[in-house]
Design a protein around this motif. Sequence first.
Motif, PDB file in Angstrom:
ATOM      1  N   ALA A   1       0.973  -1.022  -0.024  1.00 32.08           N
ATOM      2  CA  ALA A   1      -0.011  -0.141  -0.106  1.00 32.08           C
ATOM      3  C   ALA A   1       1.058   1.341  -0.121  1.00 32.08           C
ATOM      4  N   VAL A   2       0.542   2.212  -0.808  1.00 36.29           N
ATOM      5  CA  VAL A   2       1.121   3.424  -0.987  1.00 36.29           C
ATOM      6  C   VAL A   2       0.468   4.637  -0.161  1.00 36.29           C
ATOM      7  N   GLY A   3       1.100   5.206   0.658  1.00 37.97           N
ATOM      8  CA  GLY A   3       0.437   6.615   1.495  1.00 37.97           C
ATOM      9  C   GLY A   3       0.783   7.777   0.972  1.00 37.97           C
ATOM     10  N   ARG A   4       1.778   8.457   1.592  1.00 38.28           N
ATOM     11  CA  ARG A   4       2.135   9.772   1.250  1.00 38.28           C
ATOM     12  C   ARG A   4       2.169   9.986  -0.281  1.00 38.28           C
ATOM     13  N   LEU A   5       2.772   9.149  -1.310  1.00 38.94           N
ATOM     14  CA  LEU A   5       3.011   9.399  -2.477  1.00 38.94           C
ATOM     15  C   LEU A   5       1.504   9.775  -3.085  1.00 38.94           C
ATOM     16  N   GLN A   6       0.581   9.131  -2.701  1.00 42.40           N
ATOM     17  CA  GLN A   6      -0.847   9.331  -3.415  1.00 42.40           C
ATOM     18  C   GLN A   6      -1.161  10.860  -3.059  1.00 42.40           C
ATOM     19  N   LEU A   7      -0.831  11.278  -2.169  1.00 41.51           N
ATOM     20  CA  LEU A   7      -1.388  12.840  -1.749  1.00 41.51           C
ATOM     21  C   LEU A   7      -0.421  13.712  -2.467  1.00 41.51           C
ATOM     22  N   TYR A   8       0.999  13.353  -2.496  1.00 36.54           N
ATOM     23  CA  TYR A   8       1.787  14.294  -3.375  1.00 36.54           C
ATOM     24  C   TYR A   8       1.381  14.402  -4.888  1.00 36.54           C
ATOM     25  N   ALA A   9       1.081  13.321  -5.272  1.00 34.73           N
ATOM     26  CA  ALA A   9       0.644  13.271  -6.754  1.00 34.73           C
ATOM     27  C   ALA A   9      -0.889  13.949  -6.967  1.00 34.73           C
ATOM     28  N   LEU A  10      -1.700  13.665  -5.792  1.00 34.68           N
ATOM     29  CA  LEU A  10      -2.889  14.493  -5.668  1.00 34.68           C
ATOM     30  C   LEU A  10      -2.875  16.117  -5.777  1.00 34.68           C
ATOM     31  N   SER A  11      -1.647  16.433  -4.960  1.00 34.34           N
ATOM     32  CA  SER A  11      -1.567  17.673  -4.870  1.00 34.34           C
ATOM     33  C   SER A  11      -1.264  18.415  -6.180  1.00 34.34           C
ATOM     34  N   VAL A  12      -0.429  17.644  -7.026  1.00 27.35           N
ATOM     35  CA  VAL A  12      -0.145  18.315  -8.442  1.00 27.35           C
ATOM     36  C   VAL A  12      -0.928  18.220  -9.429  1.00 27.35           C
ATOM     37  N   ALA A  13      -1.844  17.206  -9.584  1.00 26.90           N
ATOM     38  CA  ALA A  13      -2.798  17.132 -10.724  1.00 26.90           C
ATOM     39  C   ALA A  13      -4.106  16.316 -10.296  1.00 26.90           C
ATOM     40  N   GLY A  14      -4.313  16.384  -9.018  1.00 30.33           N
ATOM     41  CA  GLY A  14      -5.772  15.670  -8.830  1.00 30.33           C
ATOM     42  C   GLY A  14      -5.853  14.158  -9.313  1.00 30.33           C
ATOM     43  N   ALA A  15      -7.160  14.011  -9.531  1.00 29.38           N
ATOM     44  CA  ALA A  15      -7.186  12.448  -9.843  1.00 29.38           C
ATOM     45  C   ALA A  15      -6.342  12.002 -11.084  1.00 29.38           C
ATOM     46  N   LEU A  16      -6.154  12.848 -12.066  1.00 28.47           N
ATOM     47  CA  LEU A  16      -5.230  12.500 -13.060  1.00 28.47           C
ATOM     48  C   LEU A  16      -3.885  12.262 -12.678  1.00 28.47           C
ATOM     49  N   GLY A  17      -3.454  13.169 -11.568  1.00 29.73           N
ATOM     50  CA  GLY A  17      -1.999  12.808 -10.980  1.00 29.73           C
ATOM     51  C   GLY A  17      -1.867  11.391 -10.220  1.00 29.73           C
ATOM     52  N   VAL A  18      -3.010  11.095  -9.405  1.00 35.23           N
ATOM     53  CA  VAL A  18      -3.052   9.899  -8.709  1.00 35.23           C
ATOM     54  C   VAL A  18      -3.053   8.676  -9.569  1.00 35.23           C
ATOM     55  N   ALA A  19      -4.002   8.885 -10.662  1.00 39.82           N
ATOM     56  CA  ALA A  19      -3.876   7.741 -11.806  1.00 39.82           C
ATOM     57  C   ALA A  19      -2.513   7.518 -12.496  1.00 39.82           C
ATOM     58  N   HIS A  20      -1.892   8.625 -12.773  1.00 38.60           N
ATOM     59  CA  HIS A  20      -0.709   8.559 -13.677  1.00 38.60           C
ATOM     60  C   HIS A  20       0.542   8.041 -12.454  1.00 38.60           C
ATOM     61  N   MET A  21       0.347   8.432 -11.316  1.00 40.28           N
ATOM     62  CA  MET A  21       1.114   7.842 -10.192  1.00 40.28           C
ATOM     63  C   MET A  21       1.165   6.033 -10.315  1.00 40.28           C
ATOM     64  N   VAL A  22      -0.073   5.607 -10.213  1.00 39.18           N
ATOM     65  CA  VAL A  22      -0.537   4.410  -9.964  1.00 39.18           C
ATOM     66  C   VAL A  22       0.177   3.697 -11.348  1.00 39.18           C
ATOM     67  N   LYS A  23       0.000   4.004 -12.531  1.00 41.93           N
ATOM     68  CA  LYS A  23       0.542   3.839 -13.750  1.00 41.93           C
ATOM     69  C   LYS A  23       1.642   3.378 -13.794  1.00 41.93           C
ATOM     70  N   LEU A  24       2.659   4.488 -13.258  1.00 44.48           N
ATOM     71  CA  LEU A  24       3.927   4.639 -13.467  1.00 44.48           C
ATOM     72  C   LEU A  24       4.407   3.477 -12.294  1.00 44.48           C
ATOM     73  N   LEU A  25       3.930   3.460 -11.138  1.00 46.10           N
ATOM     74  CA  LEU A  25       4.404   2.532 -10.283  1.00 46.10           C
ATOM     75  C   LEU A  25       4.178   0.895 -10.815  1.00 46.10           C
ATOM     76  N   ARG A  26       2.888   0.861 -11.384  1.00 47.29           N
ATOM     77  CA  ARG A  26       2.848  -0.399 -12.021  1.00 47.29           C
ATOM     78  C   ARG A  26       3.744  -0.843 -12.972  1.00 47.29           C
ATOM     79  N   GLU A  27       4.066   0.101 -14.007  1.00 52.30           N
ATOM     80  CA  GLU A  27       5.019  -0.310 -15.003  1.00 52.30           C
ATOM     81  C   GLU A  27       6.348  -0.323 -14.510  1.00 52.30           C
ATOM     82  N   GLU A  28       6.879   0.497 -13.519  1.00 55.89           N
ATOM     83  CA  GLU A  28       8.249   0.318 -12.717  1.00 55.89           C
ATOM     84  C   GLU A  28       8.155  -1.020 -12.208  1.00 55.89           C
ATOM     85  N   LEU A  29       7.202  -1.447 -11.379  1.00 56.88           N
ATOM     86  CA  LEU A  29       7.355  -2.876 -11.017  1.00 56.88           C
ATOM     87  C   LEU A  29       7.506  -3.856 -12.338  1.00 56.88           C
TER      88      LEU A  29
END
Length: 373
Positions: free
Chosen positions: A320-348
């Motif tokens: 589970a990812v905590g603070r990073l979701q709020l960092y992404a949320l602050s930058v670009a809202g829902a789009l930022g959080v979705a992009h952050m998840v996409k990047l994490l999944r691709e990096e994995l």
Amino acid sequence: MSAPTISPPLHSIPADIRNAQDYAALAPHFMPPAHYAYISGGSGHGQSVAANQTALAQWALYPRLLRDVSHGHTRITLAGEEHAHPLLLAPVAFHKLAHAHGEIDTARAADATDTCMIASTQSSYTLEETASAGGARRWFQLYLLPRREDTLDLLRRAEAAGYRAIVLTVDAPIQVANRRALAAQFQLPPDVAPVNLRGYDIAPRYAGNGPGDSRFFQGAMRGAPGWDDIHWVMSQTRLPVWVKGVLHPDDAAALRDAGVTGLAVSNHGGRSLDGAPSGLDVLPAIRAAVGPDYPLMYDGGVQSGSDLFKALALGANAVAVGRLQLYALSVAGALGVAHMVKLLREELEICMAMAGCATVADITGKALFKPAR
């Protein structure tokens, strides 16, 4: 000194975002300093926050050669529930500190990326509003309230709103001051509040005001969760009940034996007992204590797909990812959080492919190397 300029949330992904961790670097430019201090800081001197980063950094990944991973995927089964990937959004309070749409946008991002969101009791939007904004894959983090009838009402609300599991958090009966937030003079803004708790009696039941009483031993800890509370919550719902905040192998084994569905190995993001170890450091011992098939989730300091890979290799079934979701949320809202998840999944996926692991089940401790320091 003039106040720093805070950028409004963007409606597109910044061009300089190359990986998920870049959102952590950008977040201070999109949040008021006091909000950022509250979100990024930990309890006391921040030793446990630092421990999470140190624990992840000490491991390296073995690349493997000549492995066929053309059939690879990230799908997992977690306590009988199918997930497209092993990444969840950890419960974090007050998303509205990062973005005006708060948990609503986070839920939308979770839905768009087929990610399970664990909604916090201390949300800045109600659990019902959050549920209506997202998809079917959602869990609810439960804190015990002073009166059982209030806790039960909160539990029934979560069931009615379609949450599919309860994550009972038991590791923070005493809230130790966040020194960074204090230095920044943080206060909750008037439009941010724990709205799920409106109408409940949340005043502590015990003040510890007797002669010679400690405000901790006879005060705060008298209202701390106990074993009877664990059994009571499980008796009140048919939903799977996880327990969050486990760091000791003996506690893990006892909770497994009590019938708890699964455990979240976590030091509360460094926001509970300062000086507690990282969950990553104790994860192998906890895995050994509960056996190979018992569901374990990890959270703490994760900012990259390689961090996800390391936690999975050391015994977690999901991360589970905590603070990073709020960092992404602050930058670009829902789009930022979705992009952050996409990047994490691709990096994995990159880590898995290069390490010769076609599936999450293939990720084991043999994939990791600890360099001599």
